[in-house]
Design a protein around this motif. Sequence first.
Motif, PDB file in Angstrom:
ATOM      1  N   LEU A  49      45.443 -69.429  28.943  1.00 32.98           N
ATOM      2  CA  LEU A  49      44.541 -69.357  27.799  1.00 32.98           C
ATOM      3  C   LEU A  49      44.629 -70.671  27.043  1.00 32.98           C
ATOM      4  O   LEU A  49      45.717 -71.216  26.862  1.00 32.98           O
ATOM      5  CB  LEU A  49      44.926 -68.199  26.880  1.00 32.98           C
ATOM      6  CG  LEU A  49      44.994 -66.817  27.548  1.00 32.98           C
ATOM      7  CD1 LEU A  49      45.602 -65.811  26.594  1.00 32.98           C
ATOM      8  CD2 LEU A  49      43.620 -66.366  27.994  1.00 32.98           C
ATOM      9  N   GLU A  54      40.815 -66.734  22.295  1.00 34.57           N
ATOM     10  CA  GLU A  54      40.305 -66.482  23.646  1.00 34.57           C
ATOM     11  C   GLU A  54      40.789 -65.139  24.179  1.00 34.57           C
ATOM     12  O   GLU A  54      41.925 -64.746  23.964  1.00 34.57           O
ATOM     13  CB  GLU A  54      40.733 -67.611  24.575  1.00 34.57           C
ATOM     14  CG  GLU A  54      40.115 -67.549  25.960  1.00 34.57           C
ATOM     15  CD  GLU A  54      40.396 -68.809  26.779  1.00 34.57           C
ATOM     16  OE1 GLU A  54      41.286 -69.590  26.394  1.00 34.57           O
ATOM     17  OE2 GLU A  54      39.701 -69.007  27.793  1.00 34.57           O
ATOM     18  N   LYS A  56      40.663 -63.006  27.900  1.00 26.49           N
ATOM     19  CA  LYS A  56      40.312 -63.034  29.320  1.00 26.49           C
ATOM     20  C   LYS A  56      40.743 -61.724  29.962  1.00 26.49           C
ATOM     21  O   LYS A  56      41.772 -61.157  29.594  1.00 26.49           O
ATOM     22  CB  LYS A  56      41.006 -64.204  30.034  1.00 26.49           C
ATOM     23  CG  LYS A  56      40.396 -65.562  29.745  1.00 26.49           C
ATOM     24  CD  LYS A  56      40.994 -66.624  30.651  1.00 26.49           C
ATOM     25  CE  LYS A  56      40.320 -67.963  30.476  1.00 26.49           C
ATOM     26  NZ  LYS A  56      40.891 -69.005  31.374  1.00 26.49           N
ATOM     27  N   SER A  72      50.245 -64.485  21.515  1.00 30.00           N
ATOM     28  CA  SER A  72      49.417 -64.038  22.625  1.00 30.00           C
ATOM     29  C   SER A  72      49.855 -62.633  23.013  1.00 30.00           C
ATOM     30  O   SER A  72      50.953 -62.196  22.657  1.00 30.00           O
ATOM     31  CB  SER A  72      49.566 -64.991  23.821  1.00 30.00           C
ATOM     32  OG  SER A  72      48.759 -64.589  24.906  1.00 30.00           O
TER      33      SER A  72
END
Lengths: 113, 115
Positions: A49, A54, A56, A72
């Motif tokens: 990332l 972001e 995904k 994260s």
Amino acid sequence: GQQVMQIPQYQHVQEGEDFTTYCNSSTTLSNIQWYKQRPGGHPVFLIQLVKSGEVKKQKRLTFQFGEAKKNSSLHITATQTTDVGTYFCAGPKDGGSQGNLIFGKGTKLSVKP
Amino acid sequence: EAEVAQSPRYKITEKSQAVAFWCDPISGHATLYWYRQILGQGPELLVQFQDESVVDDSQLPKDRFSAERLKGVDSTLKIQPAELGDSAMYLCASSPGRGLLYEQYFGPGTRLTVT
């Protein structure tokens, strides 16, 4: 010094339950990578990332990079026995100019069938 | 699919002895890493090579550990003398480049036990 921390250290779930592991960095990261290590195996790259905020997806796995680029998460929907292993996040060391990584201690996932 | 090769897979040695581990990265990968992984922990970088040059060895205990990549291809990590605390998995990884956006490909590792 720079630290990458992961919680929880262990997670035991029933097959079909969801799983989430969290990664927090003491410094702002330019990017973050996630690896999976099966029992007795070696780390295998899952995803990277780069952008703030972001998200995904890879099938049942969803990866997020925080807005401040200091945290994260990895979320697995409806775990399967094949998801067993230790999940590591890794961020660039010292700003990343050399491309080397600092790994967290990992979250070990066990799945009861 | 190309893989990183390491040997031996397992090594048992007595303390104060010398040990050496070998790594052959994926063909064409310029960057090579040696990591140490203690049980229950994440990999910890020992040394990073770009071609034949050391890029980062700040975490390498240089009084007993040495690493080389003479021709910029395969690499050897040596410990002399081994200590009980060196028991760990030693992982080699390679990547196509040195930049931030390259993933690392790990080998199967060498499990070292020092008795």
